[in-house]
Design a protein around this motif. Structure first.
Motif, short mmCIF file in Angstrom:
data_model
loop_
_atom_site.label_atom_id
_atom_site.label_comp_id
_atom_site.label_asym_id
_atom_site.label_seq_id
_atom_site.Cartn_x
_atom_site.Cartn_y
_atom_site.Cartn_z
N LEU A 1 -9.95 4.11 0.48
CA LEU A 1 -8.78 3.34 0.91
C LEU A 1 -7.87 4.28 1.67
O LEU A 1 -7.53 5.35 1.17
CB LEU A 1 -8.09 2.78 -0.34
CG LEU A 1 -6.99 1.76 -0.14
CD1 LEU A 1 -7.47 0.56 0.64
CD2 LEU A 1 -6.49 1.31 -1.52
N PRO B 1 0.52 4.53 -5.73
CA PRO B 1 -0.50 5.57 -5.63
C PRO B 1 -1.89 4.93 -5.54
O PRO B 1 -2.12 3.82 -6.03
CB PRO B 1 -0.34 6.37 -6.92
CG PRO B 1 0.40 5.47 -7.85
CD PRO B 1 1.18 4.50 -7.04
N GLU B 2 -2.80 5.66 -4.89
CA GLU B 2 -4.15 5.14 -4.68
C GLU B 2 -4.78 4.66 -5.99
O GLU B 2 -5.41 3.61 -6.05
CB GLU B 2 -5.03 6.22 -4.03
CG GLU B 2 -6.45 5.73 -3.73
CD GLU B 2 -7.28 6.77 -2.97
OE1 GLU B 2 -6.85 7.93 -2.91
OE2 GLU B 2 -8.34 6.39 -2.45
N ASN C 1 -0.73 12.99 -1.01
CA ASN C 1 -0.87 11.55 -1.17
C ASN C 1 -0.58 10.87 0.17
O ASN C 1 0.56 10.74 0.57
CB ASN C 1 0.11 11.03 -2.24
CG ASN C 1 -0.03 9.53 -2.43
OD1 ASN C 1 -0.66 8.83 -1.62
ND2 ASN C 1 0.55 9.02 -3.50
N LEU D 1 0.82 -1.20 0.00
CA LEU D 1 0.00 0.00 0.00
C LEU D 1 0.86 1.27 0.00
O LEU D 1 0.53 2.26 -0.66
CB LEU D 1 -0.87 -0.05 1.26
CG LEU D 1 -2.08 0.82 1.42
CD1 LEU D 1 -3.01 0.68 0.23
CD2 LEU D 1 -2.83 0.43 2.70
N TYR E 1 -0.62 7.90 1.03
CA TYR E 1 0.06 6.60 0.98
C TYR E 1 1.56 6.77 1.03
O TYR E 1 2.27 6.00 1.64
CB TYR E 1 -0.34 5.83 -0.29
CG TYR E 1 -1.80 5.64 -0.31
CD1 TYR E 1 -2.39 4.62 0.43
CD2 TYR E 1 -2.61 6.53 -1.00
CE1 TYR E 1 -3.74 4.48 0.48
CE2 TYR E 1 -3.97 6.38 -0.96
CZ TYR E 1 -4.54 5.37 -0.23
OH TYR E 1 -5.88 5.24 -0.18
N THR E 2 2.05 7.80 0.34
CA THR E 2 3.49 8.03 0.35
C THR E 2 3.86 9.18 1.27
O THR E 2 5.02 9.32 1.64
CB THR E 2 3.98 8.34 -1.07
OG1 THR E 2 3.22 9.44 -1.58
CG2 THR E 2 3.78 7.15 -2.00
#
Lengths: 335, 335
Positions: free
Chosen positions: A135, A14-15, B325, A10, B327-328
């Motif tokens: 998410l 990127p999403e 973002n 994850l 996630y990152t």
């Protein structure tokens, strides 16, 4: 695709790339007008109403990765929400799913959760699908589902509809999921009847029986998530009645469960009365209608006497309420 | 009520007692047929459709208790979801809310989250309320919202509806929330303009402008959650067009923001283009209709040339996509 790509986590993607892998695996909904990809989905509500329920599953109090596969988690998250839709006498039409997972979660893990949603919707509620979601990253794996359903012009089945004289009936299994949970807590996963484990880890409730019960004239309904005693108590309370459970019907269920699962009858009986998470449907029907196929009579409804509060009894007196309480029952540890 | 009772925690009370304290504080919905207390709520969908969106906020990547009060968290969770409903041109009707919180969370904390939902619904989307929810324990505070809306017979506003010749317009603020986040990350909470902090911590998007834009003839819409550049790029991509932003309109916005918030103009311009979480509404309108009150023209839509892919530009060339973002961008730490 190289193995490196398959096993990406994850935190590494990127999403949009993650969603591109998950969305094709999710079940689609027959009631979708606008599907995923806009700020909202647009859903059909043919009779001008929709039912909605939501439930959040958290790693620790609600499931443990030590016990569950991601495929089972998807099934459980879908099934528990579908069951609440069924308990209104509605046909499930769609759901939105939010998942928050640690950054080091492999995307294949999320794909397997998606496969669980797919299989549960396809088999338990054909036509129902996932119409949107979110998410996120989190230190605690969390799955939140909101599900919708269509009453198809019928009145919703409420907890408050039980009337004196009604028959109390159940469809689906009782006691299995509670016995499964007890076996998991006891560290007996490898030696326990798989039927008990799957009832706990990937429940398979009788979703279509919600509509069947409504068409069959049910006066009240709910899904048994906490325990037969607690949830029958909720119908009694909401309806202002006493629910009298039939000893011999419970004995029959217990005897059947004991033989099927290799436990003794008193143990089986306790699980039937006090075990949670089976997601059987509890309904009441007028005494003069035939119970729909698959429903078993478990007792009847009587009026509260002047000095009585609503409750559940079995002839021998008022039963204590009992069931799973994650607020007091979880010690904050994962394992 | 003694102070001990007031300060009780999630781990010390049964769910029913906690809900009894929270539910009276939540806003009610005008579209409710059956409210909280059954397995599902039943909602009105007068035109036979409903829009639905969901969003999960997780402690760490999405908010920090070091920065936000619980009241602000309730406002932010409500506002971000209401904004997605508005972006379809729909009127928000209801939402379900799931919260998972550590066992030592005081119930007063949950009450203040509920108050945030109350205030946001009452002011931003009168008639919209909380129609159900779920409460869980978790080591990670998590708030999941699913919101619904009524299209009132109109076609939904999609990202794919922008056509060459359309005017690109925005309603609501741009850049404030991004500047607020930067200040928080820089540890400048105590010395930063409160306008920037409140835009980030308790956004107040122009929800009623969703319906106003739809009635005003908008051809496409979305809410700007990631950044003007990223989200304009999404409309461009979904519509198969090029969005040309107008330099002088951006300069005007930047000059205004710079004066209002005491930052330099180039800093303000960066925040307007690349800052997220303002939840302004980005829409396109045919060139021959007057923009509804409160909308500002920011550019126009042109067709893709044969060798072009859809994108956003400002005359000086294609703009890079950029925005938040999680996630990152989140390192797994809370502070």
């Amino acid at each position: 695709m190289s193995e490196n790509t398959v096993n990406q986590t994850l935190g590494e993607m990127p999403e949009s790339a993650i969603l591109a892998r998950i969305f094709p695996r999710l079940p689609s909904s027959d009631a979708t007008i606008v599907g995923p990809g806009d700020d909202c989905a647009v859903m059909q509500a043919p009779d001008g109403r929709f039912v909605v329920t939501t439930d959040m599953m958290v790693h620790g109090p609600d499931f443990r990765l030590e016990w569950s596969t991601p495929h089972q988690l998807g099934i459980k998250a879908a099934a528990t929400n579908l069951s609440d839709v069924a308990a209104m006498g509605a046909k499930p039409t769609g759901m939105v799913v939010s998942i928050a997972a640690p950054k080091d979660t492999e995307v294949t893990f999320l794909e397997q959760i998606a496969d669980g949603f797919h299989d549960a919707c396809l088999e338990l509620a054909p036509g129902c699908g996932v119409v949107g979601g979110d998410l996120s990253v989190s230190n605690t794996l969390t799955i939140s589902v909101t599900a919708f359903g269509d009453l198809e012009g019928r009145q919703p089945l409420l907890r408050s509809g039980a009337r004196p004289g009604d028959v109390v009936a159940v469809t689906g299994r009782l006691g299995l999921a509670g016995l499964g949970l007890a076996a998991l807590f006891a560290g007996e996963k490898d030696t326990t009847n798989p039927l008990l484990l799957s009832a706990q880890l990937s429940p398979w409730p009788p979703i279509s029986q919600g509509v069947a019960g409504a068409l069959g004239g049910a006066t009240s309904a709910m899904d048994i998530s906490d325990s037969l005693i607690m949830d029958a108590g909720r119908i009694a309370g909401a309806s202002g009645v006493v629910i009298v459970l039939d000893e011999s019907a419970l004995d029959d269920l217990a005897a059947h469960l004991a033989i099927e699962c290799g436990v003794d009858a008193s143990h089986a009986r306790q699980a039937i009365l006090y075990g949670g998470e089976d997601h059987a449907l509890l309904m009441t029907f007028p005494a003069d209608v035939a119970l729909p196929p698959g429903f078993t009579a478990l007792g009847h409804v009587v009026a509260c006497a002047d000095d009585e509060t609503p409750h559940v009894n079995m002839g021998e007196g008022v039963l204590p309420e009992n069931g799973w309480n994650p607020y007091t029952g979880w010690n904050g540890e994962i394992s």
